[in-house]
Design a protein around this motif. Structure first.
Motif, PDB file in Angstrom:
ATOM      1  N   GLY A 204      61.560  89.975  62.584  1.00 58.06           N
ATOM      2  CA  GLY A 204      61.084  90.837  63.622  1.00 58.06           C
ATOM      3  C   GLY A 204      61.080  89.883  64.919  1.00 58.06           C
ATOM      4  N   GLU A 205      60.895  90.541  66.046  1.00 55.63           N
ATOM      5  CA  GLU A 205      60.577  89.680  67.354  1.00 55.63           C
ATOM      6  C   GLU A 205      59.705  88.770  67.245  1.00 55.63           C
ATOM      7  OE1 GLU A 205      61.584  91.135  71.099  1.00 55.63           O
ATOM      8  OE2 GLU A 205      63.365  91.238  69.358  1.00 55.63           O
ATOM      9  N   SER A 206      58.527  88.913  66.493  1.00 51.23           N
ATOM     10  CA  SER A 206      57.576  87.892  66.604  1.00 51.23           C
ATOM     11  C   SER A 206      57.771  86.872  65.528  1.00 51.23           C
ATOM     12  CB  SER A 206      56.270  88.459  65.947  1.00 51.23           C
ATOM     13  OG  SER A 206      56.517  88.830  64.540  1.00 51.23           O
ATOM     14  N   GLY A 207      58.734  86.883  64.780  1.00 45.59           N
ATOM     15  CA  GLY A 207      59.208  85.961  63.828  1.00 45.59           C
ATOM     16  C   GLY A 207      58.250  85.876  62.622  1.00 45.59           C
ATOM     17  N   SER A 208      57.598  87.005  62.430  1.00 44.50           N
ATOM     18  CA  SER A 208      56.633  86.972  61.177  1.00 44.50           C
ATOM     19  C   SER A 208      57.260  87.746  60.018  1.00 44.50           C
ATOM     20  CB  SER A 208      55.396  87.546  61.622  1.00 44.50           C
ATOM     21  OG  SER A 208      55.564  89.049  61.490  1.00 44.50           O
ATOM     22  N   VAL A 209      57.235  86.975  58.890  1.00 42.03           N
ATOM     23  CA  VAL A 209      57.727  87.561  57.612  1.00 42.03           C
ATOM     24  C   VAL A 209      56.765  87.835  56.751  1.00 42.03           C
ATOM     25  CG1 VAL A 209      59.289  86.883  55.779  1.00 42.03           C
ATOM     26  CG2 VAL A 209      60.042  86.365  58.087  1.00 42.03           C
ATOM     27  N   GLY A 210      56.345  88.772  56.136  1.00 44.34           N
ATOM     28  CA  GLY A 210      55.461  89.108  54.945  1.00 44.34           C
ATOM     29  C   GLY A 210      55.555  88.137  53.792  1.00 44.34           C
ATOM     30  N   GLU A 211      54.440  88.395  53.246  1.00 47.48           N
ATOM     31  CA  GLU A 211      54.393  87.592  51.819  1.00 47.48           C
ATOM     32  C   GLU A 211      55.334  88.128  50.944  1.00 47.48           C
ATOM     33  OE1 GLU A 211      50.608  86.528  50.255  1.00 47.48           O
ATOM     34  OE2 GLU A 211      49.798  87.411  51.769  1.00 47.48           O
ATOM     35  N   SER A 212      55.631  89.488  50.718  1.00 44.46           N
ATOM     36  CA  SER A 212      56.582  89.990  49.576  1.00 44.46           C
ATOM     37  C   SER A 212      57.406  90.892  50.382  1.00 44.46           C
ATOM     38  CB  SER A 212      55.727  90.441  48.689  1.00 44.46           C
ATOM     39  OG  SER A 212      55.207  91.777  49.170  1.00 44.46           O
ATOM     40  N   VAL A 213      57.873  90.253  51.429  1.00 39.27           N
ATOM     41  CA  VAL A 213      59.008  91.288  52.151  1.00 39.27           C
ATOM     42  C   VAL A 213      60.167  91.915  51.356  1.00 39.27           C
ATOM     43  CG1 VAL A 213      58.588  90.279  54.632  1.00 39.27           C
ATOM     44  CG2 VAL A 213      60.401  89.367  53.176  1.00 39.27           C
ATOM     45  N   VAL A 214      60.696  92.940  51.721  1.00 38.29           N
ATOM     46  CA  VAL A 214      61.929  93.573  51.210  1.00 38.29           C
ATOM     47  C   VAL A 214      62.672  92.963  51.898  1.00 38.29           C
ATOM     48  CG1 VAL A 214      62.931  95.986  50.512  1.00 38.29           C
ATOM     49  CG2 VAL A 214      60.358  95.696  51.006  1.00 38.29           C
ATOM     50  N   ASP A 215      63.814  92.353  50.987  1.00 40.43           N
ATOM     51  CA  ASP A 215      65.045  91.775  51.541  1.00 40.43           C
ATOM     52  C   ASP A 215      66.061  92.955  51.255  1.00 40.43           C
ATOM     53  OD1 ASP A 215      65.801  91.192  49.187  1.00 40.43           O
ATOM     54  OD2 ASP A 215      65.450  89.087  49.587  1.00 40.43           O
ATOM     55  N   SER A 216      67.377  92.496  51.958  1.00 38.44           N
ATOM     56  CA  SER A 216      68.403  93.499  51.841  1.00 38.44           C
ATOM     57  C   SER A 216      68.855  93.590  50.146  1.00 38.44           C
ATOM     58  CB  SER A 216      69.662  93.088  52.512  1.00 38.44           C
ATOM     59  OG  SER A 216      69.867  91.888  52.512  1.00 38.44           O
ATOM     60  N   SER A 217      68.593  92.717  49.524  1.00 35.02           N
ATOM     61  CA  SER A 217      69.383  92.682  48.068  1.00 35.02           C
ATOM     62  C   SER A 217      68.184  93.639  47.262  1.00 35.02           C
ATOM     63  CB  SER A 217      69.345  91.284  47.353  1.00 35.02           C
ATOM     64  OG  SER A 217      68.017  90.936  47.223  1.00 35.02           O
ATOM     65  N   GLU A 218      66.924  93.837  47.572  1.00 35.14           N
ATOM     66  CA  GLU A 218      66.267  94.897  47.000  1.00 35.14           C
ATOM     67  C   GLU A 218      66.550  96.457  47.282  1.00 35.14           C
ATOM     68  OE1 GLU A 218      62.400  93.724  45.898  1.00 35.14           O
ATOM     69  OE2 GLU A 218      62.297  92.427  47.574  1.00 35.14           O
ATOM     70  N   VAL A 219      67.027  96.335  48.374  1.00 37.41           N
ATOM     71  CA  VAL A 219      67.471  97.799  48.681  1.00 37.41           C
ATOM     72  C   VAL A 219      68.859  98.011  48.021  1.00 37.41           C
ATOM     73  CG1 VAL A 219      68.167  99.133  50.763  1.00 37.41           C
ATOM     74  CG2 VAL A 219      66.538  97.773  51.103  1.00 37.41           C
ATOM     75  N   ILE A 220      69.582  96.868  48.076  1.00 35.78           N
ATOM     76  CA  ILE A 220      71.080  97.292  47.296  1.00 35.78           C
ATOM     77  C   ILE A 220      70.872  97.290  46.047  1.00 35.78           C
ATOM     78  CG2 ILE A 220      73.072  95.866  46.764  1.00 35.78           C
ATOM     79  CD1 ILE A 220      72.967  94.790  49.690  1.00 35.78           C
ATOM     80  N   ASN A 221      69.775  96.679  45.237  1.00 41.41           N
ATOM     81  CA  ASN A 221      69.677  96.752  43.972  1.00 41.41           C
ATOM     82  C   ASN A 221      68.950  98.275  43.472  1.00 41.41           C
ATOM     83  OD1 ASN A 221      70.813  94.439  43.036  1.00 41.41           O
ATOM     84  ND2 ASN A 221      68.736  93.563  43.329  1.00 41.41           N
ATOM     85  N   THR A 222      68.186  98.555  44.407  1.00 47.24           N
ATOM     86  CA  THR A 222      67.477 100.064  44.150  1.00 47.24           C
ATOM     87  C   THR A 222      68.774 101.117  44.302  1.00 47.24           C
ATOM     88  OG1 THR A 222      65.616  99.306  45.245  1.00 47.24           O
ATOM     89  CG2 THR A 222      65.698 101.782  44.921  1.00 47.24           C
ATOM     90  N   LEU A 223      69.794 100.710  45.144  1.00 48.49           N
ATOM     91  CA  LEU A 223      70.792 101.865  45.095  1.00 48.49           C
ATOM     92  C   LEU A 223      71.936 101.563  44.244  1.00 48.49           C
ATOM     93  CD1 LEU A 223      70.789 101.760  49.074  1.00 48.49           C
ATOM     94  CD2 LEU A 223      69.929 103.530  47.418  1.00 48.49           C
ATOM     95  N   ARG A 224      72.023 100.417  43.601  1.00 46.29           N
ATOM     96  CA  ARG A 224      73.116  99.925  42.597  1.00 46.29           C
ATOM     97  C   ARG A 224      73.157 101.116  41.647  1.00 46.29           C
ATOM     98  NH1 ARG A 224      75.051  95.300  42.598  1.00 46.29           N
ATOM     99  NH2 ARG A 224      73.192  94.315  43.308  1.00 46.29           N
TER     100      ARG A 224
END
Ligand SMILES: Nc1nc2c(ncn2[C@@H]2O[C@H](COP(=O)(O)OP(=O)(O)OP(=O)(O)O)[C@@H](O)[C@H]2O)c(=O)[nH]1
Length: 393
Positions: A204-224
């Protein structure tokens, strides 16, 4: 998750416009480019944020920019004929930066319903990225023709895409409310869900990334694996004193352990997860018929309790009976809400889809009967004319 977006037909263009507006409002950046297609030039002119040069009229030789009047077979034919013109929509778009392609369409009308599956098929031939549909189902009271179109189009759309996010207009118009009058608010609900899903994992704008952020590969794998998915969302507002960030019951009480905060965030996250799944989904369905799931918990980082996210994930596993439920967080330092988004992938039982199908089959049967009756009466007329001619000569 970066996406290249395509809006086909009026609903497709409207929802795409709404997503671009939502992206702007939330200072996010996940749409790499947006293209709109229509057979009606007036609908293209009505768009707001899709760049003018990305508004493509097709089928003009046949329908002169006046639309196809809910004839989705004609729209499919025109899209097929003008497929090169459709693919030209990606010229100049930074396609390689997209993790996936998204095609928006109302499945009940003519243009989106007929052309969206054709566009998906042609994009699939050229590009490697997964292609997802966002398919809007008509409400039952929009008529049998729309159901017939939707039944046919939904099947085709699922066949040629990597997944279809379904949104049911029937479930989202309040009872007695005119569906058309509700489009704007329904679009808001849909793009909020899609926006959160796409933005999660993006820095995000703030540059903060969570400890276990959802990345695009997890979305793609859920939809696979394909199919139809539905999305639930619920959020709870954080107390005023929080100022969007450091609320602490222990602080209010004059120090002490942080366990109260922890309890509060666990409660909020688990409650919102239940509300997201048991409340209104974009497509009402039997939750236990989903094959996969993804839980995204958003909010200020100090509220994103790992234990709660894990508990929510496990609860969704229990509800769906699926062992493939992913979970993660989406930190929003400036937010004053804790929100939970649940994506249920490849759902196999939905009364609404079944209803659209059966109304569609009925309407198709009635149409064939009408055509057969018309042909028989033409034959009869011809026979009468022949008899008359015979008697004349
Ligand atoms: N949710 C939502 N549904 C919409 C919107 N606009 C139209 N619809 C629905 O979409 C279906 C009609 O499809 P449209 O997209 O208007 O039609 P089209 O694809 O442009 O096709 P033609 O007008 O027949 O050429 C109906 O079920 C409408 O209720 C919108 O902005 N939001």
């Amino acid at each position: 998750m970066k996406v290249l977006c395509f809006g086909v037909g009026q609903a497709g263009g409207n929802v795409l416009d709404a997503l671009l507006r939502y992206e702007q409002r939330t200072n996010a950046d996940y749409v790499v480019d947006a293209v709109a297609y229509n057979t009606a030039s007036a609908d293209l002119r009505g768009l707001d944020l899709v760049p003018e040069e990305n508004r493509i009229l097709f089928g003009a030789d046949e329908v002169s920019g006046h639309g196809v009047g809910a004839d989705n077979e004609l729209a499919a034919e025109l899209a097929e004929r003008d497929s090169r013109q459709l693919l030209r929509g990606t010229d100049g778009a930074p396609t390689s930066t997209a993790d996936a392609f998204l095609i928006f369409a109302g499945l009940g009308g003519g243009t989106g319903s007929g052309a969206a599956p054709v566009l998906a098929k042609h994009l699939n031939r050229v590009y490697e990225q997964p292609i997802y549909g966002v398919g809007i189902l008509p409400a039952a009271d929009e008529g049998a023709l729309y159901s017939r179109n939707a039944a046919r189009s939904l099947k085709g759309f699922v066949d040629v895409t990597d997944h279809v996010f379904a949104f049911d207009n029937g479930a989202w118009a309040e009872s007695g409310e005119d569906v058309a009058a509700a489009h704007e608010s329904m679009n808001e609900e849909l793009v909020r869900r899609l926006g959160i899903l796409l933005a999660s994992g993006e820095v995000g704008e703030s540059g903060s990334v969570g400890e276990s952020v959802v990345d695009s590969s997890e979305v793609i794998n859920t939809l696979r694996g394909g199919g139809i998915s539905t999305i639930g969302y619920a959020a709870s507002e954080l107390p005023e004193s929080d100022g969007g960030g450091g609320f602490s019951i222990s602080g209010l009480l004059g120090g002490g352990s942080s366990s109260a905060d922890e309890l509060d965030s666990i409660n909020r996250i688990t409650t919102q997860t239940r509300k997201a799944v048991l409340g209104r989904l974009t497509l009402p369905c039997d939750v236990d018929s989903a094959s996969r799931g993804l839980v995204v918990v958003s909010g200020p980082p100090e509220w994103l309790n790992r234990k709660a996210i894990e508990r929510s994930r496990t609860w969704v596993e229990e509800q769906t009976g699926s062992m493939e439920v992913r979970g993660g967080d989406y930190p929003l330092p400036e937010s004053n809400h804790v929100g939970v988004l649940v994506l249920l992938g490849d759902v196999s039982r939905s009364d609404r889809v079944a209803e659209v199908r059966s109304t569609g089959v009925e309407a198709e049967r009635a149409r064939r009967q009408r055509d057969a009756d018309a042909a028989a009466s033409e034959d009869k007329t011809e026979a009468v004319v022949d008899d008359r001619l015979d008697s004349l000569f």
